[in-house]
Design a protein around this motif. Structure first.
Motif, PDB file in Angstrom:
ATOM      1  N   UNK A   1       1.035  -1.076   0.103  1.00 52.41           N
ATOM      2  CA  UNK A   1       0.115  -0.033  -0.030  1.00 52.41           C
ATOM      3  C   UNK A   1       0.968   1.300   0.009  1.00 52.41           C
ATOM      4  N   UNK A   2       0.586   2.162  -0.811  1.00 52.57           N
ATOM      5  CA  UNK A   2       1.297   3.498  -1.060  1.00 52.57           C
ATOM      6  C   UNK A   2       0.392   4.664  -0.903  1.00 52.57           C
ATOM      7  N   UNK A   3       1.014   5.462  -0.261  1.00 48.94           N
ATOM      8  CA  UNK A   3       0.133   7.019  -0.334  1.00 48.94           C
ATOM      9  C   UNK A   3       0.763   7.840  -1.038  1.00 48.94           C
TER      10      UNK A   3
ATOM     11  N   UNK B   1      -0.503   6.068   8.121  1.00 49.28           N
ATOM     12  CA  UNK B   1       0.512   5.005   7.381  1.00 49.28           C
ATOM     13  C   UNK B   1       0.824   4.128   8.362  1.00 49.28           C
ATOM     14  N   UNK B   2       1.384   4.442   9.385  1.00 53.56           N
ATOM     15  CA  UNK B   2       1.931   3.654  10.183  1.00 53.56           C
ATOM     16  C   UNK B   2       1.181   2.647  10.722  1.00 53.56           C
ATOM     17  N   UNK B   3      -0.088   3.121  11.217  1.00 56.21           N
ATOM     18  CA  UNK B   3      -1.365   2.253  11.849  1.00 56.21           C
ATOM     19  C   UNK B   3      -2.080   1.154  10.622  1.00 56.21           C
ATOM     20  N   UNK B   4      -1.620   1.488   9.517  1.00 52.33           N
ATOM     21  CA  UNK B   4      -2.344   0.811   8.400  1.00 52.33           C
ATOM     22  C   UNK B   4      -1.432  -0.090   7.502  1.00 52.33           C
TER      23      UNK B   4
ATOM     24  N   UNK C   1       8.341   2.004  10.367  1.00 45.43           N
ATOM     25  CA  UNK C   1       8.986   1.509   9.181  1.00 45.43           C
ATOM     26  C   UNK C   1       8.384   2.094   7.905  1.00 45.43           C
ATOM     27  N   UNK C   2       7.410   3.242   7.868  1.00 49.59           N
ATOM     28  CA  UNK C   2       7.005   3.612   6.632  1.00 49.59           C
ATOM     29  C   UNK C   2       8.163   4.597   5.927  1.00 49.59           C
TER      30      UNK C   2
ATOM     31  N   UNK D   1      -4.856   6.482  -1.661  1.00 47.21           N
ATOM     32  CA  UNK D   1      -4.090   5.227  -1.127  1.00 47.21           C
ATOM     33  C   UNK D   1      -4.276   4.265  -2.457  1.00 47.21           C
ATOM     34  N   UNK D   2      -3.159   3.888  -2.594  1.00 43.99           N
ATOM     35  CA  UNK D   2      -2.861   2.831  -3.816  1.00 43.99           C
ATOM     36  C   UNK D   2      -2.602   1.569  -3.169  1.00 43.99           C
TER      37      UNK D   2
END
Ligand SMILES: [Mn+2]
Length: 362
Positions: free
Chosen positions: A2-4, A41-44, A78-79, A221-222
């Motif tokens: 997953x990428x933002x 980002x970190x939580x998902x 780690x994002x 969100x990709x």
């Protein structure tokens, strides 16, 4: 993975549409929203966050703001964050600032820089200040990778470009799968086709700051699976929205009517929004609009409200034909001069107010 895709956050912007106290609050809110993005980002389990330029509003933003943002990024590990600069922050001085381990910047050399991620994904970009017409020729991407390219500028359909423009034809057939763009502050809800292989889109800004940035704002969100863009969703985490509404006050007979008409025009607007309300129409000459009162009353429901009065009075000349009072004489006098109807009604409005002993705001 997953990428933002985000960008155009314009941290540290002055926001001159707002009064100074609200501008400061709004500035702090945008930092908060960036913080929310990072913890999201970190939580998902997001693998990477792409920042497509203009993270900061200007090169001269306070060093402490840069340090604060970088520490937020650092705590999202780690994002991984990939950051190209845009036309606003391409001269941002990073000397003396500790760049977090999970933040990848593109200014180490003057050309394209690529980072290989797991699952066959490669992120390639170039810093705003190094993008030249020649850059397109040197872009080389491996066909077997899922290639994301980050750029900042206005995408145009021509090969020749002006300042801050990107030549889409020169980016075609280069093995790009997803062109993550920044610069235009409106999100491209439905990604556009680049060529037979890839798509492109603007993420839009993260939070609306003025009335040229109305409507929903957020990030994309990709989800990339097996070398394919599996899903792409717009996620809004914005604290508030900028909204422009219009109210026609032609039928109003009193201040109360004006307020009711304004409230009904604002019925769908959520509390806490930044609102510009435009009053339109032609109303009776003796209508008391009391814009300062209306502004004060509506300010209690919204973060900020600006009322733009474009309404004008409606004059029935026949009614004044035999009116021997000063008012009648004034209306007839103004009727004799050659001018646009817009101008005439403005003069009549001010003049009639003055004759009635009302306050005039010019
Ligand atoms: Mn820009």
């Amino acid at each position: 993975m997953k990428i933002i895709h985000t960008g155009d956050i314009h941290l540290g912007a002055a926001m001159r549409t707002l009064p100074p106290d609200k501008a400061r609050l709004r500035g702090a809110e945008i930092v908060d929203t960036f913080r929310v993005l990072c913890s999201y980002a970190r939580g998902n389990g997001i693998g990477a966050v792409l920042i497509a330029g203009d993270l900061f509003d200007e090169n001269g933003v306070h060093k402490s703001l840069v340090a604060e943002i970088f520490s937020i990024i650092s705590s999202a590990q780690p994002v991984c964050f990939f950051y190209i600069t845009g036309n606003h922050d391409d001269g941002l001085a990073l000397d003396g600032v500790v760049i977090p381990q999970n933040l990848y910047v593109f200014s180490k050399n003057r050309g394209w820089q690529s980072y290989d991620l797991p699952e066959g994904i490669t992120v390639t970009g170039i810093d705003g200040k190094y993008l030249t017409p020649d850059s397109y020729f040197s872009l080389r991407l491996r066909t077997e990778r899922f290639n994301i390219v980050m750029l900042h500028g206005e995408a145009v359909g021509t090969e020749r470009t002006g300042k801050d423009q990107l030549a889409l034809p020169r980016l075609q057939n280069k093995n790009i799968d997803y062109l993550a763009l920044g610069h235009i502050h409106i999100p491209t809800m439905q990604a556009e086709r680049l060529d037979g292989r890839g798509k492109y889109r603007y993420c839009g800004c993260l939070e609306g700051r003025g009335f040229d940035e109305c409507g929903k704002r957020g990030f994309f969100l990709l989800d990339i699976r097996g070398g394919q863009l599996y899903t792409e969703n717009f996620v809004s985490i914005a604290k508030r929205e900028a909204v422009v509404c219009t109210a026609d006050i032609s039928a109003c007979n009193s201040y109360y009517d004006v307020e009711r008409t304004a409230l009904s025009a604002l019925s769908g607007v959520s509390a806490g929004s930044m609102v510009k309300l435009v009053l339109r129409g032609r109303h009776r000459a003796d209508l008391r609009k009391d814009i300062p009162m209306l502004t004060g009353r509506l300010s209690q429901s919204y973060f900020f409200i600006k009322i733009v009065d474009e309404s004008r009075i409606f004059i029935d000349y026949a009614q004044y034909k035999n009116d021997l009072s000063e008012r009648g004489e004034f209306v007839r006098e103004v009727g004799r001069y050659e001018m646009s109807e817009e101008e005439r009604s403005e003069i009549l409005e001010v003049g009639l107010k003055a004759l009635a002993g009302e306050e005039i705001d010019l």
